[in-house]
Design a protein around this motif. Structure first.
Motif, mmCIF file in Angstrom:
data_model
loop_
_atom_site.group_PDB
_atom_site.id
_atom_site.type_symbol
_atom_site.label_atom_id
_atom_site.label_comp_id
_atom_site.label_asym_id
_atom_site.label_seq_id
_atom_site.Cartn_x
_atom_site.Cartn_y
_atom_site.Cartn_z
ATOM 1 N N VAL A 36 0.952 -1.108 0.023
ATOM 2 C CA VAL A 36 -0.009 -0.097 0.177
ATOM 3 C C VAL A 36 0.889 1.233 0.015
ATOM 4 N N MET A 37 0.659 2.147 -0.845
ATOM 5 C CA MET A 37 1.505 3.366 -1.148
ATOM 6 C C MET A 37 0.739 4.602 -1.115
ATOM 7 N N LEU A 38 1.407 5.542 -0.595
ATOM 8 C CA LEU A 38 0.857 7.058 -0.691
ATOM 9 C C LEU A 38 1.628 7.652 -1.859
ATOM 10 N N LEU A 39 1.132 8.457 -2.241
ATOM 11 C CA LEU A 39 1.559 9.342 -3.549
ATOM 12 C C LEU A 39 1.714 10.728 -3.074
ATOM 13 N N ASN A 40 2.574 11.592 -3.434
ATOM 14 C CA ASN A 40 2.730 12.864 -3.171
ATOM 15 C C ASN A 40 1.811 13.812 -4.239
ATOM 16 N N ASP A 41 1.071 14.802 -3.474
ATOM 17 C CA ASP A 41 0.644 15.891 -4.174
ATOM 18 C C ASP A 41 1.170 17.139 -3.655
ATOM 19 N N ASP A 42 0.768 18.222 -4.400
ATOM 20 C CA ASP A 42 1.121 19.697 -3.968
ATOM 21 C C ASP A 42 0.150 20.175 -3.205
ATOM 22 N N PHE A 43 -0.841 19.319 -2.802
ATOM 23 C CA PHE A 43 -2.104 20.365 -2.343
ATOM 24 C C PHE A 43 -2.473 19.734 -0.791
ATOM 25 N N THR A 44 -2.103 18.220 -0.616
ATOM 26 C CA THR A 44 -2.578 17.669 0.737
ATOM 27 C C THR A 44 -1.455 18.116 1.798
ATOM 28 N N PRO A 45 -1.959 18.810 3.071
ATOM 29 C CA PRO A 45 -1.002 19.135 4.000
ATOM 30 C C PRO A 45 -0.189 18.016 4.491
ATOM 31 N N MET A 46 0.784 18.371 4.947
ATOM 32 C CA MET A 46 1.796 17.363 5.652
ATOM 33 C C MET A 46 1.215 16.863 6.884
ATOM 34 N N GLU A 47 0.462 17.407 7.504
ATOM 35 C CA GLU A 47 -0.187 17.233 8.915
ATOM 36 C C GLU A 47 -1.479 16.134 8.636
ATOM 37 N N PHE A 48 -1.925 16.474 7.590
ATOM 38 C CA PHE A 48 -3.043 15.585 7.189
ATOM 39 C C PHE A 48 -2.374 14.152 6.861
ATOM 40 N N VAL A 49 -1.312 14.132 6.193
ATOM 41 C CA VAL A 49 -0.817 12.830 5.769
ATOM 42 C C VAL A 49 -0.419 12.084 7.140
ATOM 43 N N VAL A 50 0.276 12.909 8.018
ATOM 44 C CA VAL A 50 0.700 12.266 9.103
ATOM 45 C C VAL A 50 -0.463 11.597 9.931
ATOM 46 N N HIS A 51 -1.573 12.448 9.917
ATOM 47 C CA HIS A 51 -2.763 12.043 10.692
ATOM 48 C C HIS A 51 -3.400 10.738 10.077
ATOM 49 N N VAL A 52 -3.360 10.682 8.649
ATOM 50 C CA VAL A 52 -3.805 9.495 8.086
ATOM 51 C C VAL A 52 -2.873 8.095 8.115
ATOM 52 N N LEU A 53 -1.720 8.361 8.376
ATOM 53 C CA LEU A 53 -0.722 7.360 8.838
ATOM 54 C C LEU A 53 -0.824 6.761 9.880
ATOM 55 N N GLU A 54 -1.166 7.456 10.866
ATOM 56 C CA GLU A 54 -1.564 7.403 12.311
ATOM 57 C C GLU A 54 -2.670 6.577 12.613
ATOM 58 N N ARG A 55 -3.628 7.272 11.840
ATOM 59 C CA ARG A 55 -5.125 6.502 12.079
ATOM 60 C C ARG A 55 -5.325 5.113 11.390
ATOM 61 N N PHE A 56 -4.875 5.188 10.053
ATOM 62 C CA PHE A 56 -5.160 3.961 9.293
ATOM 63 C C PHE A 56 -4.141 2.895 9.157
ATOM 64 N N PHE A 57 -2.992 3.186 9.592
ATOM 65 C CA PHE A 57 -1.864 2.483 9.613
ATOM 66 C C PHE A 57 -1.314 2.109 11.023
ATOM 67 N N GLY A 58 -1.723 2.511 12.014
ATOM 68 C CA GLY A 58 -1.296 2.378 13.302
ATOM 69 C C GLY A 58 0.072 3.062 13.729
ATOM 70 N N LEU A 59 0.521 3.848 12.968
ATOM 71 C CA LEU A 59 1.921 4.408 13.231
ATOM 72 C C LEU A 59 1.966 5.322 14.243
ATOM 73 N N ASN A 60 3.171 5.472 14.903
ATOM 74 C CA ASN A 60 3.279 6.457 15.931
ATOM 75 C C ASN A 60 3.604 7.749 15.166
ATOM 76 N N HIS A 61 3.750 8.811 15.925
ATOM 77 C CA HIS A 61 3.901 10.159 15.464
ATOM 78 C C HIS A 61 5.378 10.106 14.624
ATOM 79 N N ALA A 62 6.218 9.679 15.133
ATOM 80 C CA ALA A 62 7.652 9.686 14.640
ATOM 81 C C ALA A 62 7.632 8.896 13.436
ATOM 82 N N GLN A 63 7.162 7.749 13.275
ATOM 83 C CA GLN A 63 7.052 6.836 12.117
ATOM 84 C C GLN A 63 6.207 7.525 10.872
#
Length: 113
Positions: A36-63
């Motif tokens: 499962v891969m995430l792709l970069n775009d020029d519009f999605t805020p970095m904080e939102f991507v971090v939140h998605v990774l924590e929420r749906f993939f169970g990663l801690n904040h640093a990961q």
């Protein structure tokens, strides 16, 4: 000791069938795994991507932060490797969540080699 003739008839002196019958179990193949891969775009805020990774993939904040930076710098990052059904579900969850928050974040999956 004397053996009864009836018991003698029940005993088999034929030892030709002493080999064991063995069933060969078919080798079960492991189901294929999917990245499962995430792709970069020029519009999605970095904080939102971090939140998605924590929420749906169970990663801690640093990961999550580290993977977000990889997506930002390299254009994409593998977030995890899962069975087909789980990968499909995670992609759908991320895409739906991003759309509901009006972000163009793309999440895809591909078969692992």
């Amino acid at each position: 000791m004397r053996l009864d003739p009836i018991m003698m008839a029940d005993r088999s002196d034929d030892d030709s069938d002493t080999g064991l019958l063995t069933k060969t179990k078919p080798k079960t193949k492991r189901p294929p795994l999917y990245k499962v891969m995430l792709l970069n775009d020029d519009f999605t805020p970095m904080e939102f991507v971090v939140h998605v990774l924590e929420r749906f993939f169970g990663l801690n904040h640093a990961q999550a932060f580290e993977i977000m930076l990889t997506v930002h710098k390299k254009g994409l990052a593998v977030v995890g490797v899962f069975s087909h059904e789980i990968a499909e579900t995670k992609v759908a969850q991320v895409m739906d969540y991003a759309r509901r928050h009006q972000h163009p974040l793309q999440c895809t999956m591909e078969k692992e080699e």
